[in-house]
Design an enzyme around this catalytic site. Sequence first.
Site, PDB file in Angstrom:
ATOM      1  N   HIS A 400     -60.000  55.840 -45.307  1.00 57.44           N
ATOM      2  CA  HIS A 400     -61.117  56.434 -44.560  1.00 57.44           C
ATOM      3  C   HIS A 400     -62.319  56.613 -45.470  1.00 57.44           C
ATOM      4  O   HIS A 400     -63.445  56.218 -45.120  1.00 57.44           O
ATOM      5  CB  HIS A 400     -60.686  57.767 -43.961  1.00 57.44           C
ATOM      6  CG  HIS A 400     -61.802  58.545 -43.325  1.00 57.44           C
ATOM      7  ND1 HIS A 400     -61.972  58.611 -41.959  1.00 57.44           N
ATOM      8  CD2 HIS A 400     -62.810  59.286 -43.864  1.00 57.44           C
ATOM      9  CE1 HIS A 400     -63.042  59.353 -41.694  1.00 57.44           C
ATOM     10  NE2 HIS A 400     -63.561  59.779 -42.836  1.00 57.44           N
ATOM     11  N   GLU A 401     -62.100  57.217 -46.630  1.00 56.84           N
ATOM     12  CA  GLU A 401     -63.229  57.470 -47.535  1.00 56.84           C
ATOM     13  C   GLU A 401     -63.846  56.176 -48.029  1.00 56.84           C
ATOM     14  O   GLU A 401     -65.066  56.032 -48.097  1.00 56.84           O
ATOM     15  CB  GLU A 401     -62.772  58.331 -48.719  1.00 56.84           C
ATOM     16  CG  GLU A 401     -62.292  59.722 -48.345  1.00 56.84           C
ATOM     17  CD  GLU A 401     -63.293  60.503 -47.516  1.00 56.84           C
ATOM     18  OE1 GLU A 401     -64.508  60.277 -47.663  1.00 56.84           O
ATOM     19  OE2 GLU A 401     -62.858  61.326 -46.694  1.00 56.84           O
ATOM     20  N   HIS A 404     -66.372  54.582 -45.787  1.00 58.46           N
ATOM     21  CA  HIS A 404     -67.747  55.092 -45.834  1.00 58.46           C
ATOM     22  C   HIS A 404     -68.590  54.237 -46.782  1.00 58.46           C
ATOM     23  O   HIS A 404     -69.776  54.008 -46.533  1.00 58.46           O
ATOM     24  CB  HIS A 404     -67.762  56.549 -46.294  1.00 58.46           C
ATOM     25  CG  HIS A 404     -67.382  57.522 -45.219  1.00 58.46           C
ATOM     26  ND1 HIS A 404     -68.048  57.603 -44.013  1.00 58.46           N
ATOM     27  CD2 HIS A 404     -66.414  58.473 -45.174  1.00 58.46           C
ATOM     28  CE1 HIS A 404     -67.499  58.556 -43.269  1.00 58.46           C
ATOM     29  NE2 HIS A 404     -66.508  59.095 -43.946  1.00 58.46           N
ATOM     30  N   GLU A 429     -68.053  57.942 -39.243  1.00 60.97           N
ATOM     31  CA  GLU A 429     -66.734  58.565 -39.200  1.00 60.97           C
ATOM     32  C   GLU A 429     -65.770  57.751 -38.342  1.00 60.97           C
ATOM     33  O   GLU A 429     -64.588  57.591 -38.677  1.00 60.97           O
ATOM     34  CB  GLU A 429     -66.845  59.995 -38.662  1.00 60.97           C
ATOM     35  CG  GLU A 429     -67.628  60.952 -39.545  1.00 60.97           C
ATOM     36  CD  GLU A 429     -67.020  61.142 -40.913  1.00 60.97           C
ATOM     37  OE1 GLU A 429     -65.782  60.987 -41.052  1.00 60.97           O
ATOM     38  OE2 GLU A 429     -67.773  61.418 -41.861  1.00 60.97           O
TER      39      GLU A 429
END
Length: 595
Positions: A400-401, A404, A429
């Site tokens: 997920h990170e 970004h 997100e």
Amino acid sequence: MVFYNRLLSSVLLAILYASYSNAAARPATYSTQNVKDLGNGVKIQMFHPPSNYSTFGEGFDTPSTFSDAPIENKTVSFVASQLKVDSGKVSFKSGYANENGESFGYAQQVHNGVPIANAVANVAFKNNKVVAFGQSFVDTSKAADSKPSVDVSTVIPKVEQTLQGKKNDIEPTVKYLAQQDGSVALVHAFQVENDEAGTFYEAFADAHTGELLSVTDFVAQASYRVVPIFKLDIKEGLELLTNPALTSASPQGWHYAKGVNTTDTSGNNVITYKGATTATTKQSSSGLVFDYTYSPGVGPTEGANLDASRTNAFYLINAYHDTLYQYGFTESKFNFQLDNLGKGGAGNDPVLVSVQDAAGTNNANFATPPDGQSGRCRMYIFTLTNPNRDGTLSNDIVIHEMTHGLSNRLVGGGTATCLQALESRALGEGWSDAVADWFVHSDSPQITDFVFVPWLFNNPRGARSKPYSTSMTTNGYTYADIGQMNEEHYMGEVWANILHNVYAQLVGTRGFSTTARTSASGTQGNIVFLQLLVDSLALSPCNPTFISARNAFIQADINRYGGANKCLLWRVFASRGMGFSAANYANAFDVPAGC
């Protein structure tokens, strides 16, 4: 000039604009604004001019002189002609070409020789045809004088105090910044960091008054509504993998950095450490063997757990790098590498991962500065169980990170400044959850609900309000729901769930590739999904809305697959309220003619 003006006055393009370009009609709160709460009693109103974005399906022809012209010339000429401005008011920022006939150009508006930070444009070409165009250029009749009357050295200390950080080594520049009232302020732009607090901003201070007007927040936080729970985790067991690097993406392997072969968790793509970047994990035995076992029965700092944490983070982000490289996140497209090996892009920007970071708990974040500056991932210890748990051992939060970094680099052409409005941060997100979802499902064709993060708190509900699901009973979110939300993670759930449904339909229709993590050459559903997601990021305008993100996704299919999946995509989007006539956070369930 005459060619483009005549073309854009045609009925066909008028229809396309009416169908696809809804940004101007949308409420400004989400698509153009965001409020940054600094946590010290100061709130900064961030404004971004609305983007006018259009996609053109098969595209329209450009002049024959464009066929061999550099992307810089094509981009500047097209933008200037479309907006009826002198080419001297358009500055080329970046661009690149794909192997399938696509090229992408990113530009910035200029006034009196000074770039306007938040007035940008992007153009996509396919086989010498224009297939997408987005722009947020502004009226400069109320622009401030282009010569600063306040020296930047007098501004920096006050801004540092407000942002609770220090200016870094990047030299300040002078830019313009479009304001919500129609004026265009002259600003000193510089970067301010607080390594301990995990904050990283580009500050825009008025060059005539010294007032801090706005910031670009390079950090994407992964906040949680309920106790965070991660799905891929230490409970599923450790394996000793041999030679997992893909030579097509990392030709010198993972332990090579500008002529040096390392024997620790540092290399060309990523450095994982605790505290200082030199505090890495060394090989456990010669031959680049990192054989450390994480024991969940003791705390993250005990035994071999810290070494296992750094090793897992190093493997994960390198593996992510190599997979996304197959789908187009390469050197020339602003990825993260110390040495770009002569393949374009800025280089000198490996991902820096701080494991068990002391700046916080129960969270994680990723700071994405522009191409040429390292992405910075902070992974924290989670303190809600006994013993505590290490977020780095939950793979989906790391993915997920890292996503970004992918989205912030690709949207806007490497500037890392084009996901700042509330609605666009929500899309960020959603993309991050969707890519984590993709990796979790990458070993099986079975379509199952995706629960984000179940391990850290022993809670099967996960960190989001609902599982991502094709069932309207399990997750009934539609486009209209974001109109009732005002927080980027909640809004992002709507987008992630729509993408989960897109993935399910593509796999159900086109089948599943068991080699999707190592090759993007097939046309199976899971390959198509990730390829379209990555392609759509490059096509998206600066600070996209849900509607423009949908249009970019569908345009990506037209560009790469000739529209083979266009109607499938329209039907899935429509099933969740993002049909052909959806606008202004009102659901529509229709599809275009022919679908």
